[in-house]
Design an enzyme around this catalytic site. Structure first.
Site, short mmCIF file in Angstrom:
data_model
loop_
_atom_site.label_atom_id
_atom_site.label_comp_id
_atom_site.label_asym_id
_atom_site.label_seq_id
_atom_site.Cartn_x
_atom_site.Cartn_y
_atom_site.Cartn_z
CD GLU A 128 -13.16 6.36 3.26
OE1 GLU A 128 -13.86 7.25 3.52
OE2 GLU A 128 -14.06 4.93 3.04
CE LYS A 136 -11.56 -5.33 5.92
NZ LYS A 136 -11.66 -6.15 4.84
CG ASP A 148 -10.36 -8.50 7.23
OD1 ASP A 148 -9.46 -7.77 7.42
OD2 ASP A 148 -10.96 -8.50 6.61
N GLY A 158 -11.49 -0.64 1.12
CA GLY A 158 -10.42 0.19 0.40
C GLY A 158 -11.06 1.11 -0.61
CB VAL A 193 -0.91 -0.18 1.13
CG1 VAL A 193 -1.67 1.41 1.32
CG2 VAL A 193 -2.00 -1.34 1.23
CE LYS A 227 -8.76 -5.38 8.24
NZ LYS A 227 -7.16 -4.91 7.38
#
Lengths: 434, 434
Positions: free
Chosen positions: B131, B207, B203, B136, B16, B107
């Site tokens: 964000e 979120k 995961d 993403g 990233v 996160k």
């Protein structure tokens, strides 16, 4: 610490204005918690002080004098919900001149006069919010400007007129014709008494102009190609289904090597494309950015509360802007700097429907004309066993230049066996959610 | 007027981070035009100065000393892309302490430590952008906070783990089993060598915690019910299709009278729901607000450039914030103030699959147990003509309380003719794009 108070003047108390009143009243505590600002509507411009209204607004807030709002130094934000070009434009310019933030849902005005309005707002350091002007329930403007700010937008297309989408959805699900569904839609309030603005694609073209500006910096005053849905027949919808498509009115804006395409027309959307499933009064916008890839937004495009929700979002943003944020210089590239591409230069696949005399050799003549123009045929459907002497022939072409296709169609239309003007519907380029 | 310059320190130059570098370099002119700010990466924290990298970053920018960034008074924005809880949390708190804006995609950290981080940021008047931490390629956080700021969110649910969605999509389209698709996904890089974090729903639960906070002000530390996709079989997918559903791993958060539901589990999604068509590594979030009605956002949930696009959007926002905007006081309601609803209190329709001995009367016994618990049966499928002596019976229930259903299932499991633990998949409440 006491929260800041921001005072609002509303121009108009119709459907959307009443929705804005409701939201600011009902969700006041949540809005203050989220923004740190207390919003108060101080004055509302109406046509008729005595009209009975669906919302319980104190009579003392109403006025028929625009200047009670435009000249009140206490009012921070002017929310314009009158519509139309004049006198609305003058009200907005006067409010900007007085240093007030602007929120508007007036796509017609912005599609024509954005340069002047945004330039003036920049000079006066005020913001102009217009989220409600395109696809009310979808925060698409904010997403393009901020969420995708690091991207070069490559293309954007979507269903941006709920009336047309409702009519096409009903025609599809009920195998009914345009006029009978339009009549029903008018009775149900989904279409205006004079439906031309929607069904001829004019509303969608105004919205597409704004999206084109947001994506590419160009406001295409004359450059949007527009075709409405009036000529779509149940027969085309039926063939579309057989071929794996759904017919939708799309607004499409794309950056090509030659320039920018901006067009509104009925489009063959592949059945497995996410837009194919967007039915009824819903709007949806699909876009592709160089970093983010494909993204799609779906929501209610119009109606009292969805549009009011977008207006309130802009009001809160304007309130924050008022406190602190300075507007960014607006950029309007001229159409001469970035050329707009004519619809004749479009490369696309096409659905064609010919109405012909039922006798041998007719398809051969049509295929001959297409072949001469170098237009490849991807599929052909010819209805058999018809009682009628007039039969449809449906052709799906490979990718070709629209100009060449139109020349071929002119020749085909002159053939003795071809009875009506051929139907042409463009096919959406295949991409998206795979 | 010269544009303001903003300096950035990157913590991490993995996938990233490299994407962020590329976007800020390639789209620099457009970003400056849109924001009025010139962004410059001044320093990048890496583990290994000599590692060969996919992006062409000057060696002089790299450092292995966090304090070269955290203690540099010239750096305005710290972008954290390291992941993990420690030492990352300390870096972020130190950067906040020094008055730097924070952008993070972490996160896991936020799902655990948001209260401390946001409270500290508020005290120091800096912003925390996150964000990129949820879906993403979809500006969902910004949309909830700003686009829908005038709304009370009623429910929000979506596909927020691309790995699980890829596996389920492939299982569905190719009628393959979980383990073979997982193996392929690992080889293709869509799943980690240790896939538990994704396929067990952890995961997605992190979120969903953040989405629950954004929607309802509560960060549910222990309150998210989690079930992964490991037990989904091709047989269940086949029956789902026959019944008109697609199986998706959804994160669901809803405000009910009794409190807030927050749960992650495989869910039967009606085939005509827009989420049913979201396949592969795409993410999508569906929400309902009191004013805006239903809206849906679709985009790539992960990957180098989509995630970097979200980070860059936060960087630009932080830059503007730096110039002018003061952060709003963060609100964290306690879980005791707004109670979280246990999964046992869920009212839902259920898909049940029983593996039974193929002999008369077995379905009668099962139906008896369900009937005793007052659970209505909406549909039953029993496979006939099986060679095997073991056959599946599939039951779709009417709406019922999960607690009652589980008690009935305990009894059913003890029946002699019932061979395995029954499979239970919840059905999505019908709503949405109609």
């Amino acid at each position: 610490m006491k929260n800041k108070e921001i005072k609002i003047g509303l121009l108009g108390l119709g459907t959307v204005g009443s929705g804005v009143w409701e939201i600011l009243k009902n969700n006041a505590a949540a809005i203050e918690e989220r923004s740190g600002i207390k919003f108060q509507i101080k004055k509302i411009l109406v046509h008729d002080l005595k009209k009975k209204r669906s919302v319980d607004v104190p009579a003392s807030l109403l006025t028929i004098q625009p200047n009670d709002i435009l000249e009140d130094p206490e009012i921070d934000i002017v929310v314009e919900l009158l519509g139309g070009i004049l006198p609305t434009q003058n009200y907005i310019l006067k409010a900007i001149e007085s240093g007030k933030e602007i929120v508007t849902a007036n796509k017609a005005l912005l599609a024509e006069k954005s340069e002047e309005i945004f330039q003036k707002a920049y000079e006066k350091s005020v913001s102009v919010g217009f989220e409600a002007s395109v696809a009310g329930g979808i925060p698409i403007i904010q997403s393009i400007r901020e969420g995708f700010v690091g991207n070069q937008i490559e293309e954007m297309y979507g269903i941006i007129n709920g009336t047309c989408n409702y009519i096409l959805s009903e025609m599809t699900s009920r195998k009914a014709d345009f006029h009978s569904i339009l009549k029903e839609a008018q009775e149900a309030g989904y279409a205006e008494a004079n439906p031309d603005f929607d069904v001829k694609g004019i509303d969608a073209a105004q919205k597409l102009s704004l999206l084109t500006w947001l994506a590419f910096g160009v406001l295409p005053h004359q450059g949007v190609y527009v075709e409405g849905i009036e000529k779509i027949t149940p027969l085309d919808i039926e063939y579309a289904q057989k071929l794996g498509y759904v017919i939708k009115l799309l607004g499409i804006t794309r950056k090509q090597e030659e320039g920018i395409e901006a067009r509104v027309h009925p489009t063959m959307v592949p059945q497995d494309h996410p837009l194919a499933r967007v039915n009824g009064v819903f709007n949806a916008v699909f876009l592709k950015g160089d970093a983010v890839g494909e993204a799609m937004f779906l929501g209610r495009g119009a109606g009292m509360m969805p549009t009011a929700s977008a207006v309130v979002s802009d009001i809160i943003r304007a309130g924050l802007s008022r406190s602190v944020l300075k507007p960014v210089k607006p950029v309007f590239k001229s159409e001469s700097m970035i050329s707009m591409v004519s619809i004749n230069e479009l490369h696309s696949e096409y659905y064609l429907r010919f109405s012909v005399v039922d006798k041998p050799g007719v398809f051969g003549q049509i295929a001959g004309c297409l072949g001469e123009a170098n237009i490849g045929i991807a599929a052909v459907y010819q209805k058999e066993n018809e009682v009628d002497s007039k039969i449809p022939i449906v052709v799906l072409t490979h990718k070709t230049l629209e100009k060449n296709l139109k020349q071929a169609l002119e020749k085909i239309e002159k053939l003795e066996a071809v009875l009506d003007t051929p139907t042409l519907i463009r096919v959406l380029a295949h991409s998206g959610n795979k």
